[in-house]
Design a protein around this motif. Structure first.
Motif, mmCIF file in Angstrom:
data_model
loop_
_atom_site.group_PDB
_atom_site.id
_atom_site.type_symbol
_atom_site.label_atom_id
_atom_site.label_comp_id
_atom_site.label_asym_id
_atom_site.label_seq_id
_atom_site.Cartn_x
_atom_site.Cartn_y
_atom_site.Cartn_z
ATOM 1 N N SER A 222 -0.566 8.353 29.623
ATOM 2 C CA SER A 222 0.855 8.667 29.765
ATOM 3 C C SER A 222 1.473 7.812 30.871
ATOM 4 O O SER A 222 0.794 7.390 31.809
ATOM 5 N N GLY A 223 2.762 7.549 30.735
ATOM 6 C CA GLY A 223 3.489 6.800 31.748
ATOM 7 C C GLY A 223 3.255 5.299 31.726
ATOM 8 O O GLY A 223 3.515 4.611 32.713
ATOM 9 N N ILE A 224 2.763 4.769 30.610
ATOM 10 C CA ILE A 224 2.476 3.330 30.532
ATOM 11 C C ILE A 224 3.788 2.558 30.340
ATOM 12 O O ILE A 224 4.622 2.915 29.503
ATOM 13 N N LYS A 225 3.972 1.496 31.107
ATOM 14 C CA LYS A 225 5.156 0.660 30.940
ATOM 15 C C LYS A 225 5.145 -0.005 29.570
ATOM 16 O O LYS A 225 4.087 -0.436 29.090
ATOM 17 N N THR A 226 6.312 -0.093 28.968
ATOM 18 C CA THR A 226 6.415 -0.665 27.622
ATOM 19 C C THR A 226 5.875 -2.087 27.567
ATOM 20 O O THR A 226 5.139 -2.450 26.643
ATOM 21 N N ASP A 227 6.194 -2.893 28.574
ATOM 22 C CA ASP A 227 5.771 -4.294 28.560
ATOM 23 C C ASP A 227 4.303 -4.471 28.960
ATOM 24 O O ASP A 227 3.780 -5.590 28.929
ATOM 25 N N LYS A 228 3.632 -3.370 29.333
ATOM 26 C CA LYS A 228 2.214 -3.436 29.701
ATOM 27 C C LYS A 228 1.315 -2.788 28.652
ATOM 28 O O LYS A 228 0.110 -2.665 28.857
ATOM 29 N N ARG A 229 1.905 -2.388 27.536
ATOM 30 C CA ARG A 229 1.139 -1.692 26.512
ATOM 31 C C ARG A 229 -0.011 -2.540 25.984
ATOM 32 O O ARG A 229 -1.124 -2.038 25.767
ATOM 33 N N GLY A 230 0.215 -3.827 25.812
ATOM 34 C CA GLY A 230 -0.838 -4.706 25.314
ATOM 35 C C GLY A 230 -2.006 -4.814 26.282
ATOM 36 O O GLY A 230 -3.177 -4.794 25.872
ATOM 37 N N VAL A 231 -1.713 -4.938 27.573
ATOM 38 C CA VAL A 231 -2.759 -5.007 28.598
ATOM 39 C C VAL A 231 -3.564 -3.712 28.602
ATOM 40 O O VAL A 231 -4.800 -3.717 28.672
ATOM 41 N N PHE A 232 -2.855 -2.595 28.521
ATOM 42 C CA PHE A 232 -3.519 -1.291 28.510
ATOM 43 C C PHE A 232 -4.452 -1.155 27.307
ATOM 44 O O PHE A 232 -5.605 -0.739 27.448
ATOM 45 N N GLU A 233 -3.952 -1.492 26.134
ATOM 46 C CA GLU A 233 -4.747 -1.315 24.916
ATOM 47 C C GLU A 233 -5.989 -2.196 24.922
ATOM 48 O O GLU A 233 -7.015 -1.828 24.333
ATOM 49 N N LYS A 234 -5.914 -3.348 25.577
ATOM 50 C CA LYS A 234 -7.095 -4.207 25.677
ATOM 51 C C LYS A 234 -8.177 -3.544 26.519
ATOM 52 O O LYS A 234 -9.369 -3.617 26.203
ATOM 53 N N MET A 235 -7.776 -2.876 27.593
ATOM 54 C CA MET A 235 -8.744 -2.254 28.498
ATOM 55 C C MET A 235 -9.230 -0.893 28.011
ATOM 56 O O MET A 235 -10.344 -0.482 28.324
ATOM 57 N N TYR A 236 -8.400 -0.176 27.272
ATOM 58 C CA TYR A 236 -8.674 1.229 26.962
ATOM 59 C C TYR A 236 -9.907 1.402 26.080
ATOM 60 O O TYR A 236 -10.133 0.664 25.126
ATOM 61 N N LYS A 237 -10.699 2.413 26.429
ATOM 62 C CA LYS A 237 -11.834 2.818 25.596
ATOM 63 C C LYS A 237 -11.960 4.329 25.666
ATOM 64 O O LYS A 237 -11.948 4.920 26.745
ATOM 65 N N ASN A 238 -12.085 4.955 24.520
ATOM 66 C CA ASN A 238 -12.210 6.402 24.436
ATOM 67 C C ASN A 238 -13.642 6.834 24.720
ATOM 68 O O ASN A 238 -14.591 6.240 24.216
ATOM 69 N N VAL A 239 -13.826 7.871 25.530
ATOM 70 C CA VAL A 239 -15.160 8.332 25.906
ATOM 71 C C VAL A 239 -15.955 8.793 24.694
ATOM 72 O O VAL A 239 -17.130 8.445 24.532
ATOM 73 N N VAL A 240 -15.331 9.573 23.830
ATOM 74 C CA VAL A 240 -16.035 10.092 22.642
ATOM 75 C C VAL A 240 -16.459 8.955 21.729
ATOM 76 O O VAL A 240 -17.588 8.927 21.221
ATOM 77 N N ASP A 241 -15.559 7.998 21.518
ATOM 78 C CA ASP A 241 -15.882 6.855 20.651
ATOM 79 C C ASP A 241 -17.029 6.044 21.238
ATOM 80 O O ASP A 241 -17.916 5.581 20.514
ATOM 81 N N SER A 242 -17.023 5.852 22.563
ATOM 82 C CA SER A 242 -18.077 5.080 23.200
ATOM 83 C C SER A 242 -19.427 5.778 23.062
ATOM 84 O O SER A 242 -20.446 5.144 22.772
#
Length: 420
Positions: A222-242
């Motif tokens: 939550s609270g992710i800047k719109t212009d940083k969404r791509g950077v966030f999605e590159k780093m993000y990993k879900n614990v359950v999926d991992s």
């Protein structure tokens, strides 16, 4: 007060929560000696006050503590003593050790509070070697941020861009060597999951190096800047999926136990649906059908925690947008209008009351409305709404899992304590 079958918070409930407060957490400083790329206060996010390298003064902690002590003494129950954990958070709290020592010294002078005070800290461990004698002496519980080995930890860099791994690892190893009993009893780890690590390898690293099982958390969504969404999605990993990608998933879950998302959810499922859970002695005498619930899973103000920011804002936890502060420390006083806090809380949670009314997990929800980026909009809907069919499918999955792993049921009953 009841509204459409749901309770509304009132000022008496808020005062009750303060009387039974479990945690008082101070944001010791908004300064940090690291510049972690995914930090919740980094350029990825909005929703927090501007970081200005401020340091909290002990006058603030004394003011807040005195305010709470007055409430406790006015409602003193001679035969009831409850624990209260005073936490220190940042930024990096060890940068403002004077505040921590002065606050602890002040707490030690208090009389007739009917509280047992404990201390905790979340730290990146870079400065740990300078202060571990004091932390051990005062029996601090430490939550150390460590993302695994050198590469896994490589988002946690200093302001020159250098990986902090070796400094942190060296400090943790020395702490374990110098104070083995303290380390075993008081030190825990948290690992942020991202695209440079995974649950399987981090678990192996922690167990082989420190004989500890780390907790895992995903990046804040939550609270992710719109212009940083791509950077966030590159780093993000879900614990359950991992965890699901592990070749030894069953063994990994049993080793992690309650720190495994699946086992935690399974424990919550049993807690919520067995019908054999009672919060206190008196609840044994009432049918659960007679109880009303609050809408959503949002904590009522101060139910679990009071969080004081470095700027003197008072929130119900550190995960909430600073605009939703409940009070403020100003000119030597704590300013909290209980009626206003209750009214504002009810306004936000009741935005979801239509969804709550027909949701299959009504009364068992764990979702906080303040983690919804659309909370300020006039019309919002719950992203976690569950209809009857979807809920029945989930229940069947949990029951099937229990049937396939019967030993877990006994472990959960004997080893797990779920907080209300």
């Amino acid at each position: 007060m009841k509204h459409d079958g749901f309770l509304e918070v009132n000022s008496k409930q808020i005062i009750y929560n303060l009387l039974n407060l479990k945690q008082l957490v101070f944001e010791v400083t908004d300064s940090c000696n690291l510049n972690c790329k995914y930090c919740g206060y980094s350029d990825l996010y909005v929703g927090y006050d501007e970081r200005k390298n401020n340091y909290l003064n002990v006058a603030v902690s004394k003011t807040v503590i005195d305010y709470l002590v007055d409430i406790w003494r006015e409602n003193l129950l001679e035969d009831m003593v409850k624990p209260l954990t005073i936490g220190f958070y940042g930024g990096e709290p060890l940068l403002n050790m004077k505040f921590i020592k002065d606050t602890v010294s002040y707490v030690e002078t208090l009389k007739d509070t009917r509280k047992i005070f404990r201390y905790s800290m979340t730290t990146n461990a870079v400065l740990l070697d300078k202060y571990w004698d004091y932390l051990v002496e005062k029996d601090f519980h430490l939550l150390i941020s460590l993302d695994g080995d050198e590469f896994s930890h490589s988002y946690r860099v200093d302001h020159a861009g250098y990986n902090s791994f070796y400094k942190v690892y060296d400090n943790v190893c020395k702490l374990q060597s110098l104070f083995p009993e303290y380390f075993e009893k008081n030190v825990a780890f948290n690992t942020v999951l991202h695209d440079r690590n995974d649950v399987d390898s981090v678990h192996d690293f922690m167990v082989s190096n420190f004989d500890k099982v780390s907790s895992f958390s995903s990046l804040n969504t939550s609270g992710i800047k719109t212009d940083k969404r791509g950077v966030f999605e590159k780093m993000y990993k879900n614990v359950v999926d991992s965890m699901g990608k592990s070749e030894n998933l069953d063994l990994l879950e049993k080793k992690m136990f309650i720190k495994s998302p699946m086992i935690y959810r399974l424990s919550s499922f049993l807690f919520q649906y067995t019908g054999n859970v009672y919060y206190d002695y008196n609840s044994l005498f009432f049918s659960k059908d007679d109880f009303y619930q609050y809408p959503t899973g949002t904590c009522t103000p101060f139910l679990k925690k009071m969080y004081v920011t470095v700027n003197g804002k008072i929130l119900q936890c550190e995960k909430i947008d600073h605009d939703f502060y409940l009070g403020i420390v100003k000119d030597g006083s704590v300013l909290i209008d209980f009626d206003h806090v209750a009214e504002r809380h009810n306004y936000f949670v009741h935005k979801f009351i239509d969804d709550c009314s027909s949701c299959a997990i009504r009364g068992n929800c764990i979702q906080c409305v303040y983690q919804n980026d659309d909370i300020r909009d006039e019309n919002v809907s719950c992203k976690f709404y569950r209809d009857v069919q979807k809920n029945e499918h989930m229940c069947k999955e949990y029951l099937f899992y229990l049937k396939a792993n019967p030993d877990l049921y006994q472990r959960i009953l004997t080893e797990v304590i779920m907080e209300n």
